[in-house]
Design a protein around this motif. Structure first.
Motif, PDB file in Angstrom:
ATOM      1  N   GLY A   6      -5.931   7.450  -6.018  1.00 57.46           N
ATOM      2  CA  GLY A   6      -5.337   8.557  -7.035  1.00 57.46           C
ATOM      3  C   GLY A   6      -4.199   7.803  -8.014  1.00 57.46           C
ATOM      4  O   GLY A   6      -4.160   6.416  -7.745  1.00 57.46           O
ATOM      5  N   GLU A   7      -4.048   8.320  -8.858  1.00 59.83           N
ATOM      6  CA  GLU A   7      -3.293   7.881 -10.000  1.00 59.83           C
ATOM      7  C   GLU A   7      -2.121   9.022 -10.699  1.00 59.83           C
ATOM      8  O   GLU A   7      -2.550   9.982 -10.713  1.00 59.83           O
ATOM      9  N   HIS A   8      -0.573   8.629 -10.542  1.00 59.18           N
ATOM     10  CA  HIS A   8       0.130   9.444 -11.318  1.00 59.18           C
ATOM     11  C   HIS A   8       1.254   8.745 -11.720  1.00 59.18           C
ATOM     12  O   HIS A   8       1.755   7.490 -11.337  1.00 59.18           O
ATOM     13  N   PHE A   9       1.739   9.056 -13.083  1.00 60.20           N
ATOM     14  CA  PHE A   9       2.369   8.374 -13.840  1.00 60.20           C
ATOM     15  C   PHE A   9       1.967   6.863 -14.182  1.00 60.20           C
ATOM     16  O   PHE A   9       3.066   6.039 -14.128  1.00 60.20           O
ATOM     17  N   GLY A  10       0.649   6.600 -13.899  1.00 60.08           N
ATOM     18  CA  GLY A  10       0.477   5.417 -14.338  1.00 60.08           C
ATOM     19  C   GLY A  10       0.392   4.401 -12.726  1.00 60.08           C
ATOM     20  O   GLY A  10       0.049   3.324 -12.874  1.00 60.08           O
ATOM     21  N   ALA A  30       4.225  15.566  -2.868  1.00 58.75           N
ATOM     22  CA  ALA A  30       4.255  14.225  -2.220  1.00 58.75           C
ATOM     23  C   ALA A  30       3.732  13.090  -3.203  1.00 58.75           C
ATOM     24  O   ALA A  30       4.500  12.103  -3.250  1.00 58.75           O
ATOM     25  N   ALA A  31       2.721  13.403  -3.944  1.00 63.29           N
ATOM     26  CA  ALA A  31       2.302  12.428  -4.849  1.00 63.29           C
ATOM     27  C   ALA A  31       3.392  12.071  -6.007  1.00 63.29           C
ATOM     28  O   ALA A  31       3.362  10.814  -6.193  1.00 63.29           O
ATOM     29  N   GLU A  32       3.857  13.241  -6.421  1.00 59.20           N
ATOM     30  CA  GLU A  32       4.916  12.957  -7.354  1.00 59.20           C
ATOM     31  C   GLU A  32       6.226  12.176  -6.988  1.00 59.20           C
ATOM     32  O   GLU A  32       6.426  11.264  -7.534  1.00 59.20           O
ATOM     33  N   THR A  33       6.379  12.389  -5.781  1.00 58.51           N
ATOM     34  CA  THR A  33       7.675  11.554  -5.196  1.00 58.51           C
ATOM     35  C   THR A  33       7.217  10.452  -5.017  1.00 58.51           C
ATOM     36  O   THR A  33       8.114   9.160  -5.416  1.00 58.51           O
ATOM     37  N   ALA A  34       6.286   9.833  -4.622  1.00 58.95           N
ATOM     38  CA  ALA A  34       5.491   8.587  -4.366  1.00 58.95           C
ATOM     39  C   ALA A  34       5.587   7.722  -5.783  1.00 58.95           C
ATOM     40  O   ALA A  34       6.028   6.732  -5.757  1.00 58.95           O
ATOM     41  N   ALA A  35       5.013   8.301  -6.643  1.00 57.09           N
ATOM     42  CA  ALA A  35       4.958   7.706  -8.075  1.00 57.09           C
ATOM     43  C   ALA A  35       6.365   7.376  -8.666  1.00 57.09           C
ATOM     44  O   ALA A  35       6.496   6.353  -9.109  1.00 57.09           O
ATOM     45  N   LEU A  36       7.058   8.364  -8.312  1.00 58.56           N
ATOM     46  CA  LEU A  36       8.618   8.239  -9.195  1.00 58.56           C
ATOM     47  C   LEU A  36       9.365   7.171  -8.349  1.00 58.56           C
ATOM     48  O   LEU A  36      10.140   6.246  -8.756  1.00 58.56           O
ATOM     49  N   ILE A  37       8.944   6.969  -6.943  1.00 59.58           N
ATOM     50  CA  ILE A  37       9.640   5.628  -6.154  1.00 59.58           C
ATOM     51  C   ILE A  37       8.961   4.552  -6.603  1.00 59.58           C
ATOM     52  O   ILE A  37       9.576   3.491  -6.796  1.00 59.58           O
ATOM     53  N   LEU A  38       7.700   4.560  -6.715  1.00 57.28           N
ATOM     54  CA  LEU A  38       7.003   3.305  -7.113  1.00 57.28           C
ATOM     55  C   LEU A  38       7.371   2.769  -8.569  1.00 57.28           C
ATOM     56  O   LEU A  38       7.229   1.671  -8.944  1.00 57.28           O
ATOM     57  N   LYS A  39       7.619   3.640  -9.537  1.00 55.36           N
ATOM     58  CA  LYS A  39       7.944   3.292 -10.830  1.00 55.36           C
ATOM     59  C   LYS A  39       8.989   2.410 -10.947  1.00 55.36           C
ATOM     60  O   LYS A  39       9.331   1.732 -11.781  1.00 55.36           O
ATOM     61  N   GLU A  40      10.111   2.723 -10.123  1.00 49.53           N
ATOM     62  CA  GLU A  40      11.428   1.950  -9.692  1.00 49.53           C
ATOM     63  C   GLU A  40      11.332   0.484  -9.063  1.00 49.53           C
ATOM     64  O   GLU A  40      12.054  -0.158  -8.945  1.00 49.53           O
ATOM     65  N   LEU A  64       0.825  -1.277   0.021  1.00 45.29           N
ATOM     66  CA  LEU A  64       0.208  -0.040  -0.053  1.00 45.29           C
ATOM     67  C   LEU A  64       0.785   0.945   0.213  1.00 45.29           C
ATOM     68  O   LEU A  64       2.129   1.326   0.674  1.00 45.29           O
ATOM     69  N   CYS A  65       0.212   2.415  -0.478  1.00 46.74           N
ATOM     70  CA  CYS A  65       0.991   3.496  -0.621  1.00 46.74           C
ATOM     71  C   CYS A  65       0.001   4.648  -0.158  1.00 46.74           C
ATOM     72  O   CYS A  65      -0.969   4.654  -0.930  1.00 46.74           O
ATOM     73  N   ILE A  66       0.339   5.522   0.716  1.00 49.89           N
ATOM     74  CA  ILE A  66      -0.405   6.721   1.071  1.00 49.89           C
ATOM     75  C   ILE A  66       0.425   8.022   1.086  1.00 49.89           C
ATOM     76  O   ILE A  66       1.351   7.640   1.564  1.00 49.89           O
ATOM     77  N   THR A  67      -0.190   8.799   0.527  1.00 52.61           N
ATOM     78  CA  THR A  67       0.565  10.188   0.272  1.00 52.61           C
ATOM     79  C   THR A  67      -0.421  11.485   0.693  1.00 52.61           C
ATOM     80  O   THR A  67      -1.679  11.190   1.010  1.00 52.61           O
ATOM     81  N   SER A  68       0.474  12.423   0.774  1.00 54.58           N
ATOM     82  CA  SER A  68      -0.336  13.716   0.787  1.00 54.58           C
ATOM     83  C   SER A  68      -0.882  14.303  -0.301  1.00 54.58           C
ATOM     84  O   SER A  68      -0.541  13.610  -1.457  1.00 54.58           O
ATOM     85  N   PRO A  69      -2.252  14.565  -0.513  1.00 56.57           N
ATOM     86  CA  PRO A  69      -2.847  15.215  -1.727  1.00 56.57           C
ATOM     87  C   PRO A  69      -2.289  16.324  -2.550  1.00 56.57           C
ATOM     88  O   PRO A  69      -2.320  16.340  -3.605  1.00 56.57           O
ATOM     89  N   LEU A  70      -1.084  16.819  -1.782  1.00 61.03           N
ATOM     90  CA  LEU A  70      -0.336  17.876  -2.500  1.00 61.03           C
ATOM     91  C   LEU A  70       0.725  17.030  -3.370  1.00 61.03           C
ATOM     92  O   LEU A  70       1.369  16.164  -3.380  1.00 61.03           O
ATOM     93  N   VAL A  71       0.849  18.007  -4.626  1.00 61.11           N
ATOM     94  CA  VAL A  71       1.485  17.273  -5.702  1.00 61.11           C
ATOM     95  C   VAL A  71       3.095  16.982  -5.416  1.00 61.11           C
ATOM     96  O   VAL A  71       3.545  15.927  -6.292  1.00 61.11           O
TER      97      VAL A  71
END
Length: 218
Positions: free
Chosen positions: A87-91, A58-68, A49-56
Motif C-alpha cells: 500500500g501507499e500513503h502520503f507517497g 495505523a497506516a497514517e501513523t506509519a506514513a507520517l513516521i516514514l516521511k521524517e 520494511l514497514c508493516i501496518t494494520s490495514p486500518l487508517v
C-alpha cells in the motif's frame, strides 16, 4: 532482526475512551503530531520494511513516521512481505497485514469504557482485558485468545522470513495487538500501551524474540 513495534497515534475515540476495534477511525491532529514527532525521533533508523494494520489510523501513523526518516525515500526498494498487501500513503510505500488489525469489539465498538460517559452493558469484569480466557464476549466480538493466536502466527512468519537477517522492521498496530504481544513475550495482557509508544524486539534464532527496550519518542 530488530523490530520497532508501535501503537498508532491518538484518535478522538482514544480521547473519549471509546472502544474502537475495527471501526476505521482516523488520527486526530494531536495524533498526527505525535506521529511526526515520533518520526523525528526515529529519523536515523534505517528501516528495511514497514508493516501496518490495514486500518487508517495505523497506516497514517506509519506514513507520517516514514516521511521524517532519512533512509526511507518513497522510491526505495522494499523487502517483500508475502503475508501482506502493498500500500501507499502520503507517497510512502509499506505493507498492510490483517493479522495485526485491532481486535473486534463487536457491538461494544463506539461505547465508552471509562469516565463519566461510561455506557457498557453490565459485565462481570471491570475491563474486557481482565481475563484472557473469558468466553463472555460481546456479540460480534473476537475472542482474546484468537487475537493472541493470530499475532503469534504473524511473529512466527516474521521469524521464518527475516529471523536470520539484520533487518530493521517498523510495525504500526493497535493497543489490543500490543497487549497480545506483551502476553506472548512477557505473560502480561492487562498493561496498556500509550499512543506512539514502541516496544523494541530483538530476534535471534537461538533465543527467539526478546523485548529489549520500551521507548516513547514524543
Amino acid at each position: 532482526m530488530r523490530i520497532w513495534f508501535l501503537r498508532h497515534g491518538e484518535t478522538d475515540w482514544n480521547v473519549q475512551h471509546l472502544y474502537q476495534g475495527c471501526t476505521d477511525i482516523p488520527l486526530n491532529e494531536n495524533g498526527r503530531e505525535l506521529a511526526r514527532l515520533t518520526g523525528k525521533g526515529m529519523q536515523d533508523i534505517s528501516f528495511d520494511l514497514c508493516i501496518t494494520s490495514p486500518l487508517v489510523r495505523a497506516a497514517e501513523t506509519a506514513a507520517l513516521i516514514l516521511k521524517e526518516n532519512r533512509f526511507y525515500p518513497a522510491a526505495k526498494e522494499l523487502i517483500s512481505w508475502p503475508g501482506g498487501t502493498l500500500g501507499e500513503h502520503f507517497g510512502m510505500r509499506f505493507y498492510t497485514d490483517a493479522r495485526i488489525k485491532e481486535i473486534r469489539f463487536g457491538i461494544w465498538e463506539g461505547l465508552c469504557y471509562q469516565g463519566p460517559n461510561y455506557n457498557l452493558p453490565l459485565h462481570r469484569f471491570s475491563s474486557i482485558w481482565d481475563d484472557l480466557y473469558d468466553e463472555e464476549t460481546p456479540e460480534g466480538a473476537e475472542r482474546k485468545l484468537d487475537l493472541v493466536k493470530r499475532v503469534s502466527v504473524f511473529l512466527d512468519a516474521l521469524a521464518e522470513h527475516f529471523g536470520g537477517t539484520d533487518c530493521n522492521i517498523l510495525i504500526v498496530s493497535h493497543g489490543g495487538v500490543c497487549r497480545a504481544l506483551n502476553y506472548i513475550l512477557e505473560g502480561d495482557i492487562r498493561t496498556p500501551t500509550r499512543n506512539c509508544s514502541a516496544a523494541v524486539l530483538d530476534y535471534d534464532e537461538g533465543n527467539g524474540y526478546r523485548i529489549t527496550e520500551r521507548r516513547a519518542f514524543a
